[in-house]
Motif scaffolding. Structure first.
Motif, mmCIF file in Angstrom:
data_model
loop_
_atom_site.group_PDB
_atom_site.id
_atom_site.type_symbol
_atom_site.label_atom_id
_atom_site.label_comp_id
_atom_site.label_asym_id
_atom_site.label_seq_id
_atom_site.Cartn_x
_atom_site.Cartn_y
_atom_site.Cartn_z
ATOM 1 N N MET A 189 22.608 20.675 -18.614
ATOM 2 C CA MET A 189 21.208 20.641 -18.254
ATOM 3 C C MET A 189 20.835 21.966 -17.583
ATOM 4 S SD MET A 189 19.305 17.408 -16.355
ATOM 5 C CE MET A 189 20.731 16.374 -16.398
ATOM 6 N N PRO A 190 19.746 22.581 -17.999
ATOM 7 C CA PRO A 190 19.357 23.880 -17.428
ATOM 8 C C PRO A 190 18.730 23.771 -16.037
ATOM 9 C CG PRO A 190 17.855 23.244 -19.188
ATOM 10 C CD PRO A 190 18.921 22.204 -19.136
ATOM 11 N N TYR A 191 18.698 24.905 -15.367
ATOM 12 C CA TYR A 191 18.063 25.027 -14.056
ATOM 13 C C TYR A 191 16.697 25.682 -14.206
ATOM 14 C CZ TYR A 191 22.587 24.118 -11.863
ATOM 15 O OH TYR A 191 23.765 23.553 -11.456
ATOM 16 N N PHE A 192 15.771 25.286 -13.331
ATOM 17 C CA PHE A 192 14.430 25.851 -13.315
ATOM 18 C C PHE A 192 14.014 26.128 -11.883
ATOM 19 C CE2 PHE A 192 14.666 23.192 -17.067
ATOM 20 C CZ PHE A 192 14.087 23.970 -18.059
ATOM 21 N N LYS A 193 13.235 27.196 -11.700
ATOM 22 C CA LYS A 193 12.580 27.459 -10.420
ATOM 23 C C LYS A 193 11.116 27.119 -10.596
ATOM 24 C CE LYS A 193 15.330 30.784 -7.939
ATOM 25 N NZ LYS A 193 15.366 32.092 -7.291
ATOM 26 N N VAL A 194 10.586 26.360 -9.628
ATOM 27 C CA VAL A 194 9.199 25.928 -9.683
ATOM 28 C C VAL A 194 8.524 26.349 -8.378
ATOM 29 C CG1 VAL A 194 7.644 23.968 -9.975
ATOM 30 C CG2 VAL A 194 9.877 23.962 -11.115
ATOM 31 N N PHE A 213 1.011 24.382 13.001
ATOM 32 C CA PHE A 213 2.335 24.983 12.862
ATOM 33 C C PHE A 213 2.375 26.227 13.729
ATOM 34 C CE2 PHE A 213 5.353 27.818 10.689
ATOM 35 C CZ PHE A 213 6.472 27.015 10.718
ATOM 36 N N GLU A 214 3.257 26.229 14.707
ATOM 37 C CA GLU A 214 3.379 27.335 15.663
ATOM 38 C C GLU A 214 2.021 27.679 16.272
ATOM 39 O OE1 GLU A 214 5.469 30.546 13.712
ATOM 40 O OE2 GLU A 214 7.326 29.398 13.622
ATOM 41 N N ASP A 215 1.315 26.654 16.733
ATOM 42 C CA ASP A 215 0.007 26.762 17.384
ATOM 43 C C ASP A 215 -1.104 27.277 16.481
ATOM 44 O OD1 ASP A 215 1.026 25.788 19.810
ATOM 45 O OD2 ASP A 215 1.683 27.800 20.396
ATOM 46 N N VAL A 216 -0.905 27.248 15.185
ATOM 47 C CA VAL A 216 -1.919 27.710 14.234
ATOM 48 C C VAL A 216 -2.264 26.538 13.306
ATOM 49 C CG1 VAL A 216 -2.387 29.314 12.348
ATOM 50 C CG2 VAL A 216 -1.020 30.066 14.304
ATOM 51 N N PRO A 217 -3.565 26.221 13.157
ATOM 52 C CA PRO A 217 -3.934 25.162 12.207
ATOM 53 C C PRO A 217 -3.772 25.656 10.769
ATOM 54 C CG PRO A 217 -5.891 26.103 13.228
ATOM 55 C CD PRO A 217 -4.705 26.760 13.873
ATOM 56 N N VAL A 218 -3.081 24.885 9.967
ATOM 57 C CA VAL A 218 -2.855 25.268 8.575
ATOM 58 C C VAL A 218 -3.431 24.220 7.639
ATOM 59 C CG1 VAL A 218 -0.818 26.660 9.083
ATOM 60 C CG2 VAL A 218 -0.528 24.270 8.507
ATOM 61 N N ALA A 219 -3.832 24.695 6.456
ATOM 62 C CA ALA A 219 -4.469 23.820 5.477
ATOM 63 C C ALA A 219 -3.672 23.695 4.180
ATOM 64 C CB ALA A 219 -5.859 24.333 5.147
ATOM 65 N N GLY A 220 -2.676 24.552 4.003
ATOM 66 C CA GLY A 220 -1.912 24.510 2.770
ATOM 67 C C GLY A 220 -0.640 25.324 2.851
ATOM 68 N N PHE A 221 0.067 25.374 1.731
ATOM 69 C CA PHE A 221 1.363 26.062 1.716
ATOM 70 C C PHE A 221 1.754 26.466 0.305
ATOM 71 C CE2 PHE A 221 2.173 21.490 1.385
ATOM 72 C CZ PHE A 221 2.931 21.419 0.224
ATOM 73 N N PHE A 222 2.759 27.299 0.240
ATOM 74 C CA PHE A 222 3.463 27.636 -0.991
ATOM 75 C C PHE A 222 4.934 27.318 -0.747
ATOM 76 C CE2 PHE A 222 -0.241 30.366 -1.125
ATOM 77 C CZ PHE A 222 -0.688 30.152 -2.414
ATOM 78 N N THR A 223 5.606 26.863 -1.776
ATOM 79 C CA THR A 223 7.029 26.559 -1.661
ATOM 80 C C THR A 223 7.675 26.679 -3.042
ATOM 81 O OG1 THR A 223 8.659 24.984 -0.772
ATOM 82 C CG2 THR A 223 6.781 24.049 -1.976
ATOM 83 N N THR A 224 8.972 26.899 -3.057
ATOM 84 C CA THR A 224 9.731 27.014 -4.304
ATOM 85 C C THR A 224 10.880 26.019 -4.280
ATOM 86 O OG1 THR A 224 9.235 29.375 -4.412
ATOM 87 C CG2 THR A 224 11.066 28.587 -5.768
ATOM 88 N N ARG A 225 11.111 25.396 -5.397
ATOM 89 C CA ARG A 225 12.245 24.489 -5.529
ATOM 90 C C ARG A 225 13.043 24.856 -6.768
ATOM 91 N NH1 ARG A 225 10.857 23.876 -1.185
ATOM 92 N NH2 ARG A 225 10.493 21.992 0.013
ATOM 93 N N LEU A 226 14.354 24.770 -6.657
ATOM 94 C CA LEU A 226 15.275 24.977 -7.767
ATOM 95 C C LEU A 226 15.753 23.595 -8.188
ATOM 96 C CD1 LEU A 226 17.026 26.928 -9.504
ATOM 97 C CD2 LEU A 226 18.755 26.744 -7.713
ATOM 98 N N VAL A 227 15.500 23.242 -9.434
ATOM 99 C CA VAL A 227 15.864 21.910 -9.906
ATOM 100 C C VAL A 227 16.599 22.008 -11.237
ATOM 101 C CG1 VAL A 227 13.965 20.745 -8.730
ATOM 102 C CG2 VAL A 227 13.618 21.597 -11.034
ATOM 103 N N ARG A 228 17.308 20.968 -11.528
ATOM 104 C CA ARG A 228 18.023 20.856 -12.794
ATOM 105 C C ARG A 228 17.343 19.747 -13.594
ATOM 106 N NH1 ARG A 228 24.576 20.398 -13.324
ATOM 107 N NH2 ARG A 228 24.609 21.301 -15.409
#
Length: 97
Positions: free
Chosen positions: A1-6, A17-32
């Motif tokens: 089964m191959p691996y993918f980065k998303v 977060f750290e005394d700053v109001p946040v509304a969104g995020f970016f993140t990466t996951r490596l999945v098979r």
């Protein structure tokens, strides 16, 4: 089964977060997964588990469970998938005033 980065973008949260109001995020996951579509679905589920009830961010999030969008997804080689650094965590961005 191959691996993918998303790479995912999440919005709709309301978190301090750290005394700053946040509304969104970016993140990466490596999945098979069997396919790119399956990889994107699996990556989304991995992230949402951390924001749903009982997850690491659920208690502190005053907004909704994030709405996720795939920013980019691509095949990762076997070597990177097996021995590479596994991406985790979030890059948060502020609410626009």
């Amino acid at each position: 089964m191959p691996y993918f980065k998303v790479i995912l973008a999440g919005s709709g949260i309301n978190l301090i977060f750290e005394d700053v109001p946040v509304a969104g995020f970016f993140t990466t996951r490596l999945v098979r997964a069997d396919s790119l579509a399956s990889a994107e679905h699996l990556a989304k589920e991995l992230v949402l588990c951390e924001w749903r009830s009982g997850g690491a961010y659920a208690k502190d999030n005053q907004g909704s469970v994030p709405t996720l969008a795939v920013e980019q997804s691509f095949s990762a080689g076997w070597f990177a998938g097996t021995f590479g650094r596994k991406p985790f965590g979030y890059t948060f961005y502020r609410r626009e005033d």
